[in-house]
Scaffold this active site. Structure first.
Site: not given
Length: 287
Positions: A105, A107, A109
């Protein structure tokens, strides 16, 4: 990052689906109808005229979408306009992720905050199910006033996070010292807007003000210059690979990276000695 339905630069004008195969790579400047599916939210996620996508959050549910394509390496841009006003407690997540218990993953955010206080951009990299590689930043602009481009360059050498073309983070391939690197599992693009007021703003001290709902984030100008995986086969391969597949930061971009980290980085796991009293993770030595 796994959310349930109840919780969790290019600047191209006029959006049309353009799918070109150049030197083994797919360059997609896409109609959202063709490239993404709204995966949860019971109507809170919307695609408007193919060139704008919005996600909304209220006190019943957030919403999310994912790409129809899976990618194995790529140069991916998306323009986002984040929740305005009092966004405390909300998280807008935009990331690449594979499936399974040993997932990879990458990311972005965006952690909301009270009106007038800055958003926090939280980044992380998971490889074979292991993350805990957080770096956090303030931004040098108001990400709610207009659209800005958030980019991921992912190739076998490194992962580079960029904002409006400025690199803010580089995660290098450190397999030579035993650190797994995302390179074997194709990933889809995901995004979600959800309530995380148990931790997102000041460690959960500031809760979501539902009187300000619905909260809305907007997306446009998606571009993927990437290796698309279909039926186990990649669109890349052969002798003519795209330049980005071996791209590294040049001197100018390294200088911009240092500028961003010096002036806007507010947390780096590789500097958190209290968290790692027995010594920093091995990749920190090559960072």
């Amino acid at each position: 990052m796994v959310f349930s339905s109840s919780s969790s630069s290019s600047g191209l004008p006029g959006f049309y689906l353009v799918l070109l195969f150049l030197v083994g790579t797919s360059i997609v400047s896409a109609d959202f109808y063709n490239e993404f599916d709204i995966t949860w939210g019971n109507g809170r996620g919307k695609i408007l005229n193919g060139d704008l996508l919005t996600l909304s959050l209220d006190n019943s549910s957030g919403s999310g979408f994912e790409s129809r394509n899976e990618y194995m390496f790529g140069k991916i841009d998306m323009q986002l306009k984040l929740v305005a006003g009092n966004s405390a407690g909300t998280v807008t997540a935009y990331y690449l992720s594979s499936k399974g218990s040993n997932w990879d993953e990458i990311d972005f955010e965006f952690l909301g905050n009270l009106s007038g206080d800055p958003y926090i951009l939280h980044t992380n990299v998971f490889s074979q199910g292991k993350g805990n590689r957080e770096q956090q930043f303030y931004l040098w602009f108001d990400p709610t006033a207009d659209f800005h481009t958030y980019s991921i360059l992912w190739n076998p050498k490194s992962i580079v996070f960029s904002v409006d073309g400025t690199p803010i983070r580089e995660f290098k391939n450190a397999e030579s010292i035993g650190v797994p690197f995302p390179k074997d599992q194709p990933m889809r693009i995901h995004s979600s807007l959800w309530n995380a007021d148990d931790w997102a703003t000041r460690g959960g001290l500031v809760k979501t003000d539902w009187s300000k709902a619905p909260f809305t984030a907007s997306y446009r100008n998606f571009k993927a210059d990437a290796c698309v995986v279909s039926s186990g086969k990649s669109s890349c391969g052969g002798s003519d690979n795209p330049a980005w597949l071996s791209e590294e930061l040049d001197n100018t971009k390294q200088e911009r990276l240092r500028w961003a980290q010096k002036n806007y980085m507010i947390y780096n796991y590789c500097s958190d000695s209290k968290r790692f009293p027995q010594g920093f993770p091995p990749e920190c030595k090559s960072a």
